[in-house]
Enzyme design. Structure first.
Site, PDB file in Angstrom:
ATOM      1  CE  LYS A  28      18.622   6.281 -11.965  1.00 19.10           C
ATOM      2  NZ  LYS A  28      17.250   6.555 -12.426  1.00 19.10           N
TER       3      LYS A  28
ATOM      4  CB  THR B 165      -0.930   0.018   1.230  1.00 14.58           C
ATOM      5  OG1 THR B 165      -0.137  -0.033   2.422  1.00 14.58           O
ATOM      6  CG2 THR B 165      -1.886  -1.166   1.212  1.00 14.58           C
ATOM      7  N   GLY B 166       2.161   1.093  -0.072  1.00 15.64           N
ATOM      8  CA  GLY B 166       3.077   2.229   0.036  1.00 15.64           C
ATOM      9  C   GLY B 166       3.362   2.910  -1.293  1.00 15.64           C
ATOM     10  CG  ASP B 167       5.289   7.149  -2.908  1.00 17.69           C
ATOM     11  OD1 ASP B 167       4.270   7.484  -3.531  1.00 17.69           O
ATOM     12  OD2 ASP B 167       6.421   7.618  -3.136  1.00 17.69           O
TER      13      ASP B 167
ATOM     14  CE  LYS C 239      18.291   4.708  -1.350  1.00 17.18           C
ATOM     15  NZ  LYS C 239      19.055   5.885  -1.587  1.00 17.18           N
TER      16      LYS C 239
ATOM     17  CG  ASP D  26      19.032   8.948   0.465  1.00 15.55           C
ATOM     18  OD1 ASP D  26      18.370   7.904   0.611  1.00 15.55           O
ATOM     19  OD2 ASP D  26      18.699   9.863  -0.305  1.00 15.55           O
TER      20      ASP D  26
ATOM     21  CB  VAL E   5       5.788  -8.044   9.676  1.00 16.56           C
ATOM     22  CG1 VAL E   5       5.367  -7.425   8.363  1.00 16.56           C
ATOM     23  CG2 VAL E   5       6.047  -6.972  10.724  1.00 16.56           C
TER      24      VAL E   5
ATOM     25  CG  ASP F  44      22.330   1.076  -6.138  1.00 18.51           C
ATOM     26  OD1 ASP F  44      21.668   1.929  -6.750  1.00 18.51           O
ATOM     27  OD2 ASP F  44      23.430   1.317  -5.598  1.00 18.51           O
ATOM     28  CG  HIS F  45      16.839   3.371  -7.960  1.00 14.36           C
ATOM     29  ND1 HIS F  45      16.884   3.728  -6.630  1.00 14.36           N
ATOM     30  CD2 HIS F  45      17.002   4.522  -8.657  1.00 14.36           C
ATOM     31  CE1 HIS F  45      17.057   5.024  -6.529  1.00 14.36           C
ATOM     32  NE2 HIS F  45      17.129   5.540  -7.738  1.00 14.36           N
TER      33      HIS F  45
ATOM     34  CG  HIS G 139      22.197   5.489  -5.504  1.00 15.12           C
ATOM     35  ND1 HIS G 139      21.658   4.219  -5.556  1.00 15.12           N
ATOM     36  CD2 HIS G 139      21.241   6.267  -4.932  1.00 15.12           C
ATOM     37  CE1 HIS G 139      20.435   4.238  -5.057  1.00 15.12           C
ATOM     38  NE2 HIS G 139      20.162   5.466  -4.671  1.00 15.12           N
TER      39      HIS G 139
END
Length: 496
Positions: free
Chosen positions: A185, A17-19, A151, A238, A89, A180-181, A243
């Site tokens: 890319k 249900t998250g973003d 992450k 972050d 959970v 690691d998105h 990244h």
């Protein structure tokens, strides 16, 4: 149908249900189905605390697809593969109920017991979920089971080790896919191709010919509604720990003997092991931490970081990091790699600039103009492509060189059809290809490098440099390069 290329599985999304699920995961799965990348025999089970019905969940999924793309054929059919399970959970009975549901769906969709457990939720639950998945039998199927983790993977090396130990109690390393998105890319994956498929670059890819490398990842947005998370993270954890260091490893790695997951990871690990470690009292000389302040963009006043929601009014959390890294190996000794990343900057851009050394004697240098080095620019986002800056004769009086950019622009070719990073990574996970996911050794070495920087900042061994919103960061970051006789190359918001 080749099931290796058209894999079938049930994808269980914890935090459905998250973003992240709504913005990235649902559209990515939809595109994979529409592009015939995965079998029609699939199911997605959404797991979260909310007491939704299947219909409410499917409505949420359809809203996600409609918001992210102009056309959405077969949307009702696609959404019918989505099922919802309210979940606690920490409660073993929730896992038992989920297991029964998955077994039933295996029979309906013929997914052969293949299961992906995607943890798109708060990291403090990762270990608990992993242990319960094994304990309650959800991984004991005739097919394969894989765990996908977002992450942050810990907040320092000890916490990462603890988390890794908990997860390894239930899953083997080859079952764990740490996302690691950036590694999904297009142009990050193209770094290897640019380097290893071009005879004009690989012989020059060393300290004899390269002056420095610059990696910039800038955002125009502030922390928005992520103040609480960001206060415990900051730009170093972050962005840099994952990244930025991943891009450093891809740029600096030796050619692998084969393009296999194990061989590529092995070469990346060697780079991270060769990073020159910093003692706490060396951090201030090599790293700058900044925080955005009040600024004006397009006649609109933007708040300082300390004025954002859920942020301490005396916060020392960095929203900007610039640093100088050195790699102590034969190929890269003496070549600085400069990195910078920040929020509320003037441009949204991720770019790599490789600056080649000047030739020994430039016969075409005009004293009225500055000498222009050759540059290789890899544009990662929002534009995708490559620029090679050469020198050619300038028209007019005199004979001297002028920089000429040679551009290859991916987005003008692929446009909207360029796959999203998450789409690629979910597909790789379903095929069992872990090349573009981070191995535990990479995670551990990255934290080993970053932790002394964090500790120095916690012990107030470096100043917090303020920069106005809408700028490219604090002046101290410029001075970091000026000490070496270098400068940051401009980052524009369009393809150069």
């Amino acid at each position: 149908m080749n099931t290796k290329e058209h894999p079938k599985a049930i994808i269980v999304i914890f935090g459905a249900t998250g973003d992240l699920a709504k913005r990235k995961l649902f559209p990515s799965i939809y595109r994979l189905v529409q592009n015939n990348k995965i079998a029609k025999d699939f199911a997605v089970v959404g797991v979260a605390r909310r007491s939704w019905t299947n219909e409410e969940f499917r409505s949420n999924v359809k809203e996600s697809i409609q918001a992210s793309m102009k056309t959405h054929p077969e949307l009702d059919e696609f959404a019918s593969h989505f099922h919802y399970h309210p979940f606690d959970v920490t409660n073993p009975s929730s896992y038992l109920e989920l297991n029964g549901m998955l077994t039933d769906l295996d029979g309906i969709y013929h997914t052969s017991g293949n299961r992906i457990f995607y943890l798109a939720m708060a990291p403090e639950f990762f270990g608990t979920i992993a242990l319960n998945l094994k304990k309650e039998g959800l991984t004991a199927t005739d097919g394969w089971s894989r765990l996908v983790i977002e992450k942050p993977f810990g907040h320092d090396l000890p916490s990462a080790r603890k988390l890794n130990h908990e997860i390894r109690e239930a899953f083997t390393e080859d079952q764990i896919y740490r996302i690691d998105h950036y590694l999904g890319k297009e142009m990050v994956q193209n770094i290897e191709v640019i380097r290893f498929a071009n005879a004009i670059f690989e012989p020059l890819w060393n300290n004899r010919y390269i002056s420095n490398i610059q990696i910039t990842s800038s955002e125009v947005l502030g922390v928005e509604d992520r103040g609480r998370y960001y206060e415990n993270s900051g730009a170093l954890r972050d962005m840099v720990q994952n990244h930025m260091l991943q891009m450093v490893a891809l740029l600096a790695m030796e050619p692998p003997i084969k393009l296999t997951t194990d061989e590529i990871r092995s070469e990346k690990v060697k780079v991270l092991r060769a990073l020159r470690p910093l003692a706490e009292d060396e951090v201030a000389e090599n790293f700058i931490r900044g925080q955005y302040d009040l600024g004006t963009v397009s006649e609109k006043t933007l708040p300082s970081y300390r004025d954002e929601n859920n942020v301490d009014e005396l916060s020392m959390t960095e929203t900007y990091v610039a640093g100088k890294l050195l790699i102590d190996n034969f190929r890269w000794a003496g070549v600085p790699i400069y990195i910078r990343t920040g929020k509320r900057m003037s441009v949204k851009s991720t770019k790599i600039v490789v600056q080649f050394k000047d030739i020994p004697m430039n016969l075409y240098y005009n004293r009225k103009e500055t000498m222009h080095p050759n540059l290789l620019v890899i544009h990662i986002q929002p534009d995708e492509g490559v620029t090679l800056q050469l020198n050619a004769q300038k028209l007019g009086d005199g004979t001297y060189g002028k920089p000429i950019p040679l551009n290859h622009c991916n987005n003008s070719i692929d446009g909207i059809n360029t796959p999203e990073a998450y789409e690629k990574l979910i597909y790789d996970c379903m095929r069992g290809d872990a090349t573009n996911f981070t191995h535990w050794d990479e995670v551990a070495l990255s934290w080993s490098y970053v932790d002394p920087i964090s500790k120095a900042w916690e012990h107030e061994k470096a100043e917090l440099a303020k920069y106005p919103s809408g700028s490219m960061g604090p002046k101290e970051a410029d001075q970091l390069l000026e000490k070496d006789g270098a400068q940051w190359w401009p980052i524009s918001d369009h393809f150069e």
